[in-house]
Design a protein around this motif. Structure first.
Motif, PDB file in Angstrom:
ATOM      1  N   HIS A   1      24.974  40.898  -5.205  1.00 53.14           N
ATOM      2  CA  HIS A   1      25.060  39.665  -6.112  1.00 53.14           C
ATOM      3  C   HIS A   1      24.121  39.946  -7.517  1.00 53.14           C
ATOM      4  O   HIS A   1      24.541  39.265  -8.452  1.00 53.14           O
ATOM      5  CB  HIS A   1      24.599  38.423  -5.421  1.00 53.14           C
ATOM      6  CG  HIS A   1      25.134  37.289  -5.942  1.00 53.14           C
ATOM      7  ND1 HIS A   1      24.484  36.052  -5.572  1.00 53.14           N
ATOM      8  CD2 HIS A   1      25.848  37.009  -7.372  1.00 53.14           C
ATOM      9  CE1 HIS A   1      25.191  35.049  -6.345  1.00 53.14           C
ATOM     10  NE2 HIS A   1      25.740  35.529  -7.375  1.00 53.14           N
TER      11      HIS A   1
ATOM     12  N   LYS B   1      35.139  41.172   4.264  1.00 56.03           N
ATOM     13  CA  LYS B   1      35.516  41.942   3.189  1.00 56.03           C
ATOM     14  C   LYS B   1      34.535  43.247   2.735  1.00 56.03           C
ATOM     15  O   LYS B   1      33.357  43.077   3.334  1.00 56.03           O
ATOM     16  CB  LYS B   1      35.562  41.001   1.827  1.00 56.03           C
ATOM     17  CG  LYS B   1      34.364  40.478   1.434  1.00 56.03           C
ATOM     18  CD  LYS B   1      34.193  39.245   0.683  1.00 56.03           C
ATOM     19  CE  LYS B   1      35.059  38.239   1.388  1.00 56.03           C
ATOM     20  NZ  LYS B   1      34.994  37.009   0.430  1.00 56.03           N
TER      21      LYS B   1
ATOM     22  N   GLN C   1      34.500  44.294  -2.741  1.00 52.67           N
ATOM     23  CA  GLN C   1      35.290  43.074  -2.652  1.00 52.67           C
ATOM     24  C   GLN C   1      34.547  42.103  -2.942  1.00 52.67           C
ATOM     25  O   GLN C   1      34.771  41.136  -3.596  1.00 52.67           O
ATOM     26  CB  GLN C   1      36.409  43.016  -1.328  1.00 52.67           C
ATOM     27  CG  GLN C   1      37.401  44.105  -1.283  1.00 52.67           C
ATOM     28  CD  GLN C   1      38.028  44.077   0.067  1.00 52.67           C
ATOM     29  OE1 GLN C   1      37.396  43.678   0.997  1.00 52.67           O
ATOM     30  NE2 GLN C   1      39.573  44.523   0.007  1.00 52.67           N
ATOM     31  N   TYR C   2      33.619  42.058  -2.388  1.00 50.33           N
ATOM     32  CA  TYR C   2      32.531  41.262  -2.271  1.00 50.33           C
ATOM     33  C   TYR C   2      31.976  41.054  -3.432  1.00 50.33           C
ATOM     34  O   TYR C   2      31.964  39.712  -4.286  1.00 50.33           O
ATOM     35  CB  TYR C   2      31.261  41.250  -1.279  1.00 50.33           C
ATOM     36  CG  TYR C   2      30.235  40.263  -1.374  1.00 50.33           C
ATOM     37  CD1 TYR C   2      30.435  38.989  -0.579  1.00 50.33           C
ATOM     38  CD2 TYR C   2      29.039  40.342  -1.953  1.00 50.33           C
ATOM     39  CE1 TYR C   2      29.223  38.032  -0.764  1.00 50.33           C
ATOM     40  CE2 TYR C   2      27.946  39.278  -2.044  1.00 50.33           C
ATOM     41  CZ  TYR C   2      28.133  38.251  -1.365  1.00 50.33           C
ATOM     42  OH  TYR C   2      27.226  37.380  -1.432  1.00 50.33           O
TER      43      TYR C   2
ATOM     44  N   GLU D   1      34.543  39.701  -6.231  1.00 50.39           N
ATOM     45  CA  GLU D   1      34.892  38.242  -6.053  1.00 50.39           C
ATOM     46  C   GLU D   1      33.895  37.496  -6.978  1.00 50.39           C
ATOM     47  O   GLU D   1      33.790  36.356  -7.477  1.00 50.39           O
ATOM     48  CB  GLU D   1      34.946  37.963  -4.904  1.00 50.39           C
ATOM     49  CG  GLU D   1      36.167  38.094  -4.038  1.00 50.39           C
ATOM     50  CD  GLU D   1      36.397  37.737  -2.760  1.00 50.39           C
ATOM     51  OE1 GLU D   1      35.497  36.937  -2.237  1.00 50.39           O
ATOM     52  OE2 GLU D   1      37.271  38.289  -1.785  1.00 50.39           O
TER      53      GLU D   1
ATOM     54  N   GLN E   1      34.495  37.251 -10.829  1.00 48.16           N
ATOM     55  CA  GLN E   1      35.524  36.600 -11.227  1.00 48.16           C
ATOM     56  C   GLN E   1      35.053  35.149 -11.981  1.00 48.16           C
ATOM     57  O   GLN E   1      34.123  34.622 -11.435  1.00 48.16           O
ATOM     58  CB  GLN E   1      36.244  36.274 -10.012  1.00 48.16           C
ATOM     59  CG  GLN E   1      37.116  37.478  -9.579  1.00 48.16           C
ATOM     60  CD  GLN E   1      38.182  36.977  -8.555  1.00 48.16           C
ATOM     61  OE1 GLN E   1      38.182  36.045  -8.013  1.00 48.16           O
ATOM     62  NE2 GLN E   1      38.864  38.107  -7.845  1.00 48.16           N
TER      63      GLN E   1
END
Length: 287
Positions: free
Chosen positions: A241, A272, A276-277, A280, A283
């Protein structure tokens, strides 16, 4: 509400009631009543379940309590914590004074079990003096009849409980092992990319690995392996993150032996892959 309960033989108690709102009952600690008690020698009281918990600080004399499989004596300068959901019996064979609080809340049961598992039902106030201050704060607020916000009252009860929960060493027959686990938790967090096998932890903390594992689960509700795995995956999510590190570098930083092991464990836990994490998260928000 100011009430005085007098038993001409053995008890006099000044106490105040509090009626919590449904919202407070659903998300906070809340008091049922709080009071100051004065008991003469020979005082006896048996009660049916009351659907709350009790904390009492003994300021003079001693107090006996029996409930479920607990039989304990709290002396002057000690706290007593009681599960009043069980039938219970109080008594004293000498003059006794205390300040007492009946309380409850969504987390009350779990916090009670944590405190008792750590220190037993009787706790020395010398290691939890802040709790006594918090109890007097609640008593003074209700006695004065001043406006007391729900969050403020809950905060004071939480202060009492936190003080008892952190009071000195763990009690009971496995106190030493539980104190080792209290030291092991921050050690694990600080060494997630090191060897944290059960053998390694047992060596670091000089304890039998099977005994450590059993007590670890009693204290935390999970095995050492699962706790370490969860901590590593949480660190992985944080790095995905907040950094642009490659997935391989993150897996190594979190203590996984390979990127493949990290990706497989991450997907099992989160549904996921790490990529993928991260995708997302990047986005743009759409209303």
């Amino acid at each position: 509400m100011h009430l005085t309960e007098a038993n001409m033989i053995s008890c006099r108690s000044e106490y105040f009631l509090y009626s919590a709102t449904p919202k407070m009952r659903n998300c906070m600690y809340y008091p049922h009543r709080i009071g100051l008690g004065a008991f003469t020698s020979g005082y006896r009281l048996s009660r049916a379940p009351m659907n709350n918990f009790l904390i009492a600080y003994i300021s003079e004399g001693s107090f006996h309590i029996r409930f479920a499989d607990v039989a304990a004596v709290a002396h002057e300068g000690q706290f007593l914590i009681v599960d009043c959901y069980e039938p219970h019996h109080f008594s004293t064979d000498e003059p006794c004074r205390d300040i007492w609080l009946h309380y409850d809340g969504p987390a009350a049961r779990n916090m009670y079990e944590y405190i008792v598992g750590r220190s037993g039902n009787v706790i020395d106030a010398g290691r939890s003096g802040h709790g006594l201050h918090e109890m007097h704060a609640i008593f003074d607020m209700l006695k004065a009849g001043r406006a007391a916000g729900e969050a403020e009252l809950s905060h004071h009860i939480d202060g009492v409980l936190a003080s008892l929960a952190s009071a000195g060493k763990s009690g009971g027959p496995h106190g030493d092992a539980l104190n080792v686990i209290d030291r092991a938790l921050p050690y694990i967090t600080a060494h997630l990319n090191d060897d944290l096998s059960l053998d390694s932890l047992a060596t670091v903390f000089c304890i039998d690995k099977y005994y450590f594992s059993k007590r670890f689960k009693e204290r935390t509700g999970t095995t050492p392996h699962q706790y370490i795995l969860n901590a590593r995956l949480e660190r992985g999510k944080f790095l995905l993150h907040t950094t642009a590190l490659p997935v391989g570098a993150i897996s190594a930083d979190c203590g996984f032996h390979s990127q493949g092991m990290f990706c497989a464990a991450f997907k099992r836990a989160n549904g996921k892959s790490p990529s993928q994490y991260r995708a997302e998260l990047s986005q743009p928000f759409q209303s």
